[in-house]
Write a protein that holds these residues in place. Structure first.
Motif, mmCIF file in Angstrom:
data_model
loop_
_atom_site.group_PDB
_atom_site.id
_atom_site.type_symbol
_atom_site.label_atom_id
_atom_site.label_comp_id
_atom_site.label_asym_id
_atom_site.label_seq_id
_atom_site.Cartn_x
_atom_site.Cartn_y
_atom_site.Cartn_z
ATOM 1 N N ILE A 64 0.838 -1.200 0.000
ATOM 2 C CA ILE A 64 0.000 0.000 0.000
ATOM 3 C C ILE A 64 0.874 1.251 0.000
ATOM 4 O O ILE A 64 0.630 2.192 -0.766
ATOM 5 C CB ILE A 64 -0.960 -0.010 1.213
ATOM 6 C CG1 ILE A 64 -2.015 -1.108 1.054
ATOM 7 C CG2 ILE A 64 -1.631 1.349 1.401
ATOM 8 C CD1 ILE A 64 -2.808 -1.401 2.323
ATOM 9 N N GLN A 67 2.517 1.795 -3.394
ATOM 10 C CA GLN A 67 1.562 2.304 -4.375
ATOM 11 C C GLN A 67 1.296 3.787 -4.162
ATOM 12 O O GLN A 67 1.220 4.562 -5.115
ATOM 13 C CB GLN A 67 0.256 1.513 -4.306
ATOM 14 C CG GLN A 67 0.370 0.103 -4.826
ATOM 15 C CD GLN A 67 -0.863 -0.733 -4.541
ATOM 16 O OE1 GLN A 67 -1.737 -0.351 -3.759
ATOM 17 N NE2 GLN A 67 -0.936 -1.895 -5.171
ATOM 18 N N GLN A 68 1.175 4.188 -2.907
ATOM 19 C CA GLN A 68 0.934 5.598 -2.615
ATOM 20 C C GLN A 68 2.142 6.444 -2.996
ATOM 21 O O GLN A 68 1.987 7.530 -3.565
ATOM 22 C CB GLN A 68 0.599 5.791 -1.138
ATOM 23 C CG GLN A 68 -0.788 5.292 -0.791
ATOM 24 C CD GLN A 68 -1.132 5.485 0.674
ATOM 25 O OE1 GLN A 68 -0.270 5.786 1.495
ATOM 26 N NE2 GLN A 68 -2.387 5.294 1.003
ATOM 27 N N LYS A 72 2.366 9.343 -5.854
ATOM 28 C CA LYS A 72 2.770 10.686 -5.435
ATOM 29 C C LYS A 72 3.885 11.249 -6.315
ATOM 30 O O LYS A 72 3.901 12.419 -6.631
ATOM 31 C CB LYS A 72 3.232 10.625 -3.974
ATOM 32 C CG LYS A 72 3.522 11.949 -3.344
ATOM 33 C CD LYS A 72 3.990 11.745 -1.915
ATOM 34 C CE LYS A 72 3.384 12.752 -0.991
ATOM 35 N NZ LYS A 72 3.795 12.559 0.385
#
Length: 75
Positions: A64, A67-68, A72
């Motif tokens: 997670i 992926q963030q 970004k």
């Protein structure tokens, strides 16, 4: 101990994430076919099972975060 309570001295950086982490724990346990005790007491569970749950949670949290971070910095 009652469900949702912990004797751990670890504190969450974001306390509001507690329910999401609990949900993740139950999802991972279900995927692995491991039954979490209804009373919330893990003392009778095999160390191998609790370790598997923790390891999969860690992998999922890293995924997670990656992926963030990718989203970004790809803008």
């Amino acid at each position: 101990m009652a469900q949702g309570q912990s004797r751990s001295s670890n504190s969450l950086v974001v306390p509001q994430a507690n329910s999401a982490l609990d949900q993740l724990k139950y999802e991972v346990a279900q995927e692995l076919g491991i039954q979490i005790p209804q009373d919330g007491y893990y003392g009778f569970m095999a160390t191998r099972d609790t370790g598997a749950i923790g390891g999969h949670i860690t992998r999922r949290l890293v995924q997670i975060a990656e992926q963030q971070l990718a989203g970004k910095f790809s803008r």
